[in-house]
Design an enzyme around this catalytic site. Structure first.
Site, short mmCIF file in Angstrom:
data_model
loop_
_atom_site.label_atom_id
_atom_site.label_comp_id
_atom_site.label_asym_id
_atom_site.label_seq_id
_atom_site.Cartn_x
_atom_site.Cartn_y
_atom_site.Cartn_z
N ARG A 4 -23.87 -2.35 -2.58
CA ARG A 4 -23.01 -2.19 -1.22
C ARG A 4 -23.97 -1.58 -0.43
O ARG A 4 -23.75 -0.11 -0.14
CB ARG A 4 -21.79 -1.25 -1.63
CG ARG A 4 -20.83 -1.18 -0.45
CD ARG A 4 -19.65 -0.37 -0.91
NE ARG A 4 -18.47 -0.48 0.06
CZ ARG A 4 -17.60 -1.24 -0.06
NH1 ARG A 4 -17.49 -2.27 -1.15
NH2 ARG A 4 -16.75 -1.22 0.77
N ASP A 36 0.89 -1.14 0.05
CA ASP A 36 0.00 -0.08 -0.05
C ASP A 36 0.76 1.18 -0.01
O ASP A 36 0.59 2.22 -0.84
CB ASP A 36 -0.76 0.14 1.13
CG ASP A 36 -1.77 -1.20 1.25
OD1 ASP A 36 -3.05 -0.77 1.06
OD2 ASP A 36 -1.39 -2.32 1.53
N ASP A 72 -6.49 5.13 -4.29
CA ASP A 72 -6.37 3.97 -3.29
C ASP A 72 -5.34 2.94 -3.80
O ASP A 72 -5.50 2.29 -4.76
CB ASP A 72 -7.93 3.22 -3.33
CG ASP A 72 -7.79 2.22 -1.92
OD1 ASP A 72 -6.85 1.80 -1.27
OD2 ASP A 72 -9.06 1.83 -1.74
N SER A 75 -12.80 -5.30 -3.47
CA SER A 75 -12.18 -4.03 -4.36
C SER A 75 -13.10 -3.53 -5.32
O SER A 75 -14.24 -4.21 -5.78
CB SER A 75 -10.86 -4.51 -4.73
OG SER A 75 -11.00 -5.10 -6.17
N LYS A 125 -15.01 -4.99 -8.64
CA LYS A 125 -16.35 -5.31 -8.91
C LYS A 125 -16.94 -4.19 -10.06
O LYS A 125 -17.76 -4.25 -10.73
CB LYS A 125 -17.30 -4.80 -7.76
CG LYS A 125 -16.96 -6.21 -6.63
CD LYS A 125 -17.88 -6.03 -5.39
CE LYS A 125 -17.45 -4.98 -4.18
NZ LYS A 125 -16.19 -5.45 -3.60
N GLU A 162 -5.00 7.20 0.39
CA GLU A 162 -5.90 6.36 1.91
C GLU A 162 -4.63 6.61 2.78
O GLU A 162 -4.91 6.78 3.94
CB GLU A 162 -5.95 5.00 1.41
CG GLU A 162 -6.54 4.23 2.61
CD GLU A 162 -7.10 2.92 2.42
OE1 GLU A 162 -6.79 2.26 1.30
OE2 GLU A 162 -7.36 2.11 3.29
N ILE A 186 -4.24 0.22 -2.73
CA ILE A 186 -4.34 -1.19 -2.91
C ILE A 186 -5.75 -1.19 -2.39
O ILE A 186 -5.92 -0.97 -0.89
CB ILE A 186 -3.62 -2.31 -2.15
CG1 ILE A 186 -2.08 -2.47 -2.80
CG2 ILE A 186 -4.47 -3.36 -2.25
CD1 ILE A 186 -1.13 -3.47 -1.98
N ASP A 187 -6.75 -1.29 -3.20
CA ASP A 187 -8.11 -1.49 -2.63
C ASP A 187 -8.39 -2.77 -2.61
O ASP A 187 -8.07 -3.74 -3.51
CB ASP A 187 -8.87 -0.82 -3.39
CG ASP A 187 -10.39 -0.69 -3.10
OD1 ASP A 187 -10.80 -0.64 -1.83
OD2 ASP A 187 -11.50 -0.88 -4.13
N ASP A 238 -12.19 4.69 -2.51
CA ASP A 238 -12.93 3.13 -2.81
C ASP A 238 -13.98 3.43 -4.08
O ASP A 238 -14.47 2.43 -4.20
CB ASP A 238 -13.63 2.86 -1.52
CG ASP A 238 -12.61 2.34 -0.50
OD1 ASP A 238 -11.47 1.94 -0.91
OD2 ASP A 238 -13.12 2.32 0.74
N THR A 243 -7.51 -4.91 0.38
CA THR A 243 -6.02 -5.29 0.86
C THR A 243 -6.33 -6.53 1.25
O THR A 243 -5.40 -7.69 1.32
CB THR A 243 -5.82 -4.41 2.24
OG1 THR A 243 -5.91 -2.92 1.71
CG2 THR A 243 -4.46 -4.55 2.50
N HIS A 289 -18.44 -5.13 5.34
CA HIS A 289 -18.15 -4.05 4.44
C HIS A 289 -19.60 -3.58 3.74
O HIS A 289 -19.99 -2.52 3.33
CB HIS A 289 -17.13 -4.27 3.46
CG HIS A 289 -15.78 -4.07 4.04
ND1 HIS A 289 -14.74 -4.39 3.16
CD2 HIS A 289 -15.07 -4.11 5.12
CE1 HIS A 289 -13.49 -4.29 3.91
NE2 HIS A 289 -13.98 -4.22 5.07
N1 LIG Z 1 -17.68 -0.80 7.75
C1 LIG Z 1 -17.15 -0.73 6.32
N2 LIG Z 1 -18.10 -0.62 5.45
C2 LIG Z 1 -17.84 -0.14 4.16
N3 LIG Z 1 -16.67 -0.24 3.73
C3 LIG Z 1 -15.42 -0.35 4.81
C4 LIG Z 1 -15.79 -0.81 5.88
N4 LIG Z 1 -14.56 -1.11 6.45
C5 LIG Z 1 -13.83 -0.89 5.58
N5 LIG Z 1 -14.36 -0.30 4.34
C6 LIG Z 1 -13.69 -0.32 3.11
O1 LIG Z 1 -13.82 -1.19 2.20
C7 LIG Z 1 -12.91 -1.40 1.25
C8 LIG Z 1 -12.66 -2.54 0.48
O2 LIG Z 1 -13.98 -2.76 -0.15
P1 LIG Z 1 -14.33 -4.19 -0.70
O3 LIG Z 1 -15.31 -5.01 0.66
O4 LIG Z 1 -15.31 -3.87 -1.56
O5 LIG Z 1 -13.21 -4.83 -1.06
C9 LIG Z 1 -11.65 -1.15 1.92
O6 LIG Z 1 -10.64 -0.64 1.15
P2 LIG Z 1 -9.06 -1.10 1.49
O7 LIG Z 1 -8.95 -2.47 1.31
O8 LIG Z 1 -8.48 -0.11 0.55
O9 LIG Z 1 -8.57 -0.51 2.68
C10 LIG Z 1 -12.07 0.01 3.13
O10 LIG Z 1 -12.02 1.22 2.94
MG LIG Z 2 -10.19 0.81 -0.35
MG LIG Z 3 -7.44 0.39 3.99
MG LIG Z 4 -6.36 0.75 0.09
#
Ligand SMILES: Nc1ncnc2c1ncn2[C@@H]1O[C@H](COP(=O)(O)O)[C@@H](OP(=O)(O)O)[C@H]1O
Ligand SMILES: [Mg+2]
Ligand SMILES: [Mg+2]
Ligand SMILES: [Mg+2]
Length: 394
Positions: free
Chosen positions: A320, A85, A173, A303, A306, A108, A175-176, A333, A178, A279
Site C-alpha cells: 500500500r 456503516d 472500522d 479492505s 488483504k 470511523e 465497514i472497511d 484501517d 465501503t 488508495h
Molecule cells: N487517498 C487514500 N489513500 C489511502 N487510503 C485511503 C485514501 N482515501 C481513503 N482511504 C482509505 O482506504 C480504505 C479502504 O482501503 P482499501 O483500498 O484497502 O479497500 C477506506 O476505508 P473505508 O472503506 O472504511 O472508508 C479509507 O479509509
Molecule cells: Mg476503512
Molecule cells: Mg470511510
Molecule cells: Mg469504513
C-alpha cells in the site's frame, strides 16, 4: 475495592468469562473448580466479546446488502457511507459499552448526519433494533438490544476518542472497503484493542471471503459472491497466534490456527493491493512486483481482507504505497490486520521500514504506506520498495 467504580467493569468481564467457560458444564462443582484453578488466557474476555460483536455487526451489513436499496449518502470526505456503516458501528459499540464502559473508542463514523436526517436515522434504527445473533446466550452476552434510537446515536458518537499512546483504546472500522461492499466485493468489519498503543486483540469479519483457508487468491475474489461457502472471522491475540473460523450468525464456530505461507522464491509470491487506484500507487507497486521477479498480475481486493488473506497464506504480500504524500492512513484501517499478520508469522512496516505507530491519534501520522510480507522476506521487499521510490525521487 469490590465496590469501587473501577472494579465494576472488571466484575462484568469476569462474569462474562464465567458464563462462557461454564456454558457446557453441568455440575456446579465443576464450574467452581474451572474458574478458580484455571488462569484465563490473556484478553480472553475481550477477544470473545470482540469476535461476537464483529459477527453480529456482519449480519447487519449482509442484511443491508441483500435486503435494502443500499442507501448511499455523501459524507464530507465524499467516500460512500451507507446505513451499514452506522448500524454496524452502533452494534459493536453497544457490546463494548456493556462490558468495558471505561475504555476509549476510536471509530470511523459519527452520528451528526443522522441527527439531521430523520428518515436515515429511522432506517438505521429499524435495522439495528432487529439484528441479533441467533444464539440467545451469545446475544445476551453482548448485552442484548440497544434501548432506543437516542441511545443508538449516543453509542455511535462514543467512537469519537482522539486516540493516543496510553490506556485501553478500541478502534473500529464498521465497514472497511465501503466501495467493495457496494460492488458486492470484499469488505471487512474491523475491531482492534490497543493497550498503551500496542495492538493486543484484532478481529476481522470478512463476509465475502471463502471459508476455506487453502483457497488461493484469484483476480475475481469474492466478486458478486453468493453466501455459500463464504464468510470468515480472523482473530489474533498478541503472543498467542492468529486463527480463522467460519463467520456464523450465532455462536462462534470452531477455530483453526493460520500461518503465512513459507516462500523462499519471491517470484512465486502472490501480491495483493487495493482495487482503488486512489488508495495506493498501482504503478509503483507493479514496478516493485516486477523487480521481485513476480510474473503473475496482482490480486486486487478492497479492505483489510488483504491482511487476513495473506495471514492465512492465500496470498503473500500486501503493498500500500502512498499516492499522495499528505494522506495519513487511519488507525482503524490497519490495527486488526497488523496484529493478525504479525501473529501469523508476518512483518508489517511502512515504506521506511518503521512499524506502524498506533499511538499518535486517529491517524498513522508517523508512517507512510504499508508493506506486509512473511517475516523472512520482508527485508527483501522493503529493499525493493526503497529502490523504486528512491529512483522516483532522484
Ligand atoms: N487517498 C487514500 N489513500 C489511502 N487510503 C485511503 C485514501 N482515501 C481513503 N482511504 C482509505 O482506504 C480504505 C479502504 O482501503 P482499501 O483500498 O484497502 O479497500 C477506506 O476505508 P473505508 O472503506 O472504511 O472508508 C479509507 O479509509
Ligand atoms: Mg476503512
Ligand atoms: Mg470511510
Ligand atoms: Mg469504513
Amino acid at each position: 475495592v469490590l465496590l469501587s467504580p473501577s472494579f465494576l467493569p472488571r466484575l462484568r468481564q469476569l462474569s462474562a468469562h464465567f458464563l462462557t467457560t461454564t456454558a457446557s458444564s453441568s455440575s456446579l462443582f465443576l464450574r467452581r473448580t474451572t474458574t478458580s484453578t484455571m488462569a484465563a488466557p490473556a484478553y480472553a474476555s475481550e477477544l470473545q466479546i470482540a469476535q461476537l460483536a464483529v459477527q453480529r455487526a456482519s449480519i447487519l451489513t449482509k442484511r443491508v446488502f441483500h435486503e435494502k436499496a443500499k442507501g448511499t449518502v455523501d459524507k464530507n470526505d465524499k467516500s460512500p457511507v451507507t446505513i451499514g456503516d452506522f448500524g454496524a458501528q452502533a452494534l459493536i459499540i453497544a457490546a463494548l459499552q456493556h462490558h468495558f464502559p471505561e475504555d476509549a473508542i476510536v471509530a470511523e463514523e459519527e452520528a451528526a448526519q443522522l441527527r439531521e436526517d430523520a428518515n436515515l436515522k429511522q432506517t438505521i434504527w429499524d435495522l439495528v433494533s432487529s439484528t441479533k445473533l441467533d444464539d440467545p446466550a451469545a446475544e445476551e452476552l453482548l448485552g442484548g438490544p440497544i434501548k432506543d434510537i437516542d441511545s443508538m446515536l449516543e453509542l455511535i458518537d462514543r467512537g469519537n476518542s482522539l486516540g493516543g499512546s496510553s490506556g485501553r483504546i478500541w478502534t473500529i472500522d464498521p465497514i472497511d472497503g465501503t466501495k467493495g461492499f457496494l460492488r458486492g466485493g470484499q469488505y471487512a468489519v474491523c475491531l482492534g484493542l490497543m493497550v498503551d498503543a500496542d495492538v493486543k486483540v484484532g478481529v476481522l469479519g470478512c463476509p465475502n471471503l471463502p471459508i476455506d483457508d487453502a483457497a488461493r487468491l484469484t483476480a475475481d475474489i469474492g466478486a458478486n459472491a453468493t453466501d455459500e461457502g463464504r464468510g470468515v472471522l480472523f482473530s489474533a491475540v498478541q503472543g498467542h497466534g492468529a486463527t480463522s473460523r467460519a463467520l456464523t450468525a450465532g455462536a462462534l464456530a470452531a477455530e483453526k490456527p493460520i500461518a503465512m505461507r513459507a516462500i523462499d522464491d519471491l517470484s512465486k509470491a502472490t501480491f495483493c493491493e487495493s482495487v482503488e487506484a486512489g488508495h495506493s500507487a498501482h504503478d509503483d507497486q507493479a514496478l516493485i512486483s516486477k523487480k521481485l521477479g513476480i510474473t503473475e498480475p496482482s490480486v486486487r481486493m478492497d479492505s483489510q481482507a488483504k491482511y487476513g488473506s495473506i495471514a492465512r497464506g492465500a496470498g503473500d504480500i500486501y503493498l500500500r504505497l502512498p499516492v499522495k504524500a499528505t494522506y495519513q492512513e487511519k488507525i482503524w484501517d490497519h490495527a486488526a490486520g497488523d496484529l493478525i499478520v504479525r501473529e501469523a508469522g508476518g512483518q508489517v512496516t511502512d515504506i521506511h521500514g518503521k512499524r506502524l505507530d498506533f499511538g499518535v491519534g486517529r491517524t498513522l501520522a508517523n508512517n507512510k504506506g504499508v508493506i506486509a510480507a512473511p517475516a523472512a522476506v520482508h527485508d527483501k521487499v522493503l529493499q525493493v520498495v526503497k529502490e523504486v521510490l528512491g529512483a522516483k525521487q532522484a
